[in-house]
Scaffold this motif. Structure first.
Motif, PDB file in Angstrom:
ATOM      1  N   PRO A   1      -9.234   4.629  -7.780  1.00 19.81           N
ATOM      2  CA  PRO A   1      -8.685   4.492  -6.421  1.00 19.81           C
ATOM      3  C   PRO A   1      -7.162   4.433  -6.383  1.00 19.81           C
ATOM      4  O   PRO A   1      -6.566   4.683  -5.333  1.00 19.81           O
TER       5      PRO A   1
ATOM      6  N   THR B   1      -3.219   4.230   1.244  1.00 20.32           N
ATOM      7  CA  THR B   1      -4.008   3.959   2.453  1.00 20.32           C
ATOM      8  C   THR B   1      -3.121   3.988   3.701  1.00 20.32           C
ATOM      9  O   THR B   1      -3.458   4.618   4.705  1.00 20.32           O
TER      10      THR B   1
ATOM     11  N   SER C   1       0.846  -1.193   0.000  1.00 23.09           N
ATOM     12  CA  SER C   1       0.000   0.000   0.000  1.00 23.09           C
ATOM     13  C   SER C   1       0.880   1.240   0.000  1.00 23.09           C
ATOM     14  O   SER C   1       1.904   1.273   0.681  1.00 23.09           O
ATOM     15  N   THR C   2       0.462   2.238  -0.735  1.00 24.14           N
ATOM     16  CA  THR C   2       1.077   3.569  -0.619  1.00 24.14           C
ATOM     17  C   THR C   2       0.056   4.520  -0.009  1.00 24.14           C
ATOM     18  O   THR C   2       0.260   5.071   1.080  1.00 24.14           O
TER      19      THR C   2
ATOM     20  N   ARG D   1      -4.690  -4.151   6.783  1.00 25.77           N
ATOM     21  CA  ARG D   1      -4.921  -4.597   5.399  1.00 25.77           C
ATOM     22  C   ARG D   1      -4.420  -6.022   5.305  1.00 25.77           C
ATOM     23  O   ARG D   1      -3.294  -6.335   5.722  1.00 25.77           O
TER      24      ARG D   1
HETATM   25  N1   CP Z   1      -6.431   2.774  -3.227  1.00 27.41           N
HETATM   26  C1   CP Z   1      -5.585   2.065  -2.460  1.00 27.41           C
HETATM   27  O1   CP Z   1      -5.983   1.292  -1.604  1.00 27.41           O
HETATM   28  O2   CP Z   1      -4.273   2.331  -2.722  1.00 27.41           O
HETATM   29  P1   CP Z   1      -3.069   1.651  -1.939  1.00 27.41           P
HETATM   30  O3   CP Z   1      -3.054   0.195  -2.307  1.00 27.41           O
HETATM   31  O4   CP Z   1      -1.817   2.381  -2.416  1.00 27.41           O
HETATM   32  O5   CP Z   1      -3.286   1.831  -0.472  1.00 27.41           O
END
Ligand code: CP
Length: 299
Positions: free
Chosen positions: A255, A50, A47-48, A99
């Motif tokens: 997203p 979130t 993830s970046t 996550r």
């Molecule tokens: N939209 C989203 O969840 O991006 P990340 O995976 O970078 O968190």
């Protein structure tokens, strides 16, 4: 409410409260302080946006933040995630932003925790990504507040998308007039929470107010679900040409992360209708609103 797990746990009033709070943080920049709270970020998938926006949101609210390096944690020595959480709670950490690849894991973990602990779902498998849906709604209502007048199209791999699931639940709850789920037949959802499924991008985009592109999630595709990318681009990519039938004031959301040249062209991602970076900006304020609402016990 002690946890933030899924859109269906909210109500229209709670959604409106989160929107009001997030807009207030954005435009007034007046933040409450929760100095004795510590948030643990537990990200078992990459993830970046979130992860960093939850970290920034917590810091803006004067909370402490621990980014757990899950790849080097004791779970690699056999510890269960349940025991990792109990261990962190024993150290005084009572906020867990999670996550995970497993559908439903945040809800499972929330069941056995005491009432002073908070689990926040930052994306579980293909099930839900409720904070993403909330920041998307914030971005839409900032420009187009009358949801009952809107046609929204979600385009792409709906079948594997936790974002699409949460958006359907949220748009249904908030009375969006028309939702089109546009996907090639192989990526159409087995379960539809709200909206009409179509394999025609033209059908979805005709007079659309908002289009939400989804990432082609190569990592989630089983062999039989893979699609010829050239075919996908021709029929479903967000290109200037394909989008010309939507409304002139069309909003384009995604997203992220985006695959430039696959599901979206540079001219669209960086063009005048793109709201992609506004979504990222609003994500911090919406996640502040989520933390603030749980910390203040307003729910
Ligand atoms: N939209 C989203 O969840 O991006 P990340 O995976 O970078 O968190």
């Amino acid at each position: 409410m002690n946890h933030f797990l899924a859109i269906d746990d909210l109500s229209p009033d709670k959604v409106r409260h989160l929107l009001e709070r997030a807009f207030s943080f954005k435009f007034n920049q007046d933040y409450p302080s929760y100095t004795h709270h510590i948030v643990a970020n537990l990200f078992y998938e990459n993830s970046t946006r979130t992860r960093i926006s939850f970290e920034l949101a917590a810091k803006h609210l004067s909370m402490g933040v621990v980014n757990v390096d899950v790849a080097r944690s004791s779970e690699n020595k056999g510890e269960l995630i349940d025991d990792s959480i109990r261990t962190l709670a024993a150290m005084g950490i009572h906020w867990f932003v999670i996550r995970h690849v497993q559908d439903g894991l945040p809800a499972y973990l929330a069941k056995d925790l005491g009432t002073d602990n908070h689990i926040i779902n930052a994306g579980d498998g293909q099930h839900a990504h409720p904070s993403q849906a909330m920041l998307d709604l914030m971005t839409i209502t900032e420009k187009k507040p009358d949801l009952e007048s809107l046609k929204i199209a979600i385009v792409g791999d709906i079948a594997h998308s936790r974002v699409a699931n949460s958006l359907q639940c949220l748009f249904k709850m908030m009375g969006v007039r028309e939702l089109c789920l546009v996907a090639p037949s192989i990526w159409q959802p087995k379960i539809v929470h709200y909206g009409r499924v179509t394999n025609s991008l033209e059908d979805g985009l005709q007079n659309a107010d908002v289009v939400i592109g989804l990432r082609v999630q190569k990592e989630r595709l089983a062999g039989h679900e893979a699609l010829d990318l050239a075919h996908y681009r021709e029929h479903y990519a967000l290109t200037e040409h394909n989008l010309s039938i939507a409304k002139p004031d069309l909003m384009i959301l995604h997203p992220g992360p985006i695959n430039r040249g696959i599901e979206i062209d540079n001219a669209v991602a960086d063009g005048p209708h793109s709201c992609i970076l506004t979504q990222v900006q609003n994500g911090v304020y919406m996640r502040m609103a989520i933390l603030d609402s749980l910390a203040s016990g307003i729910w």
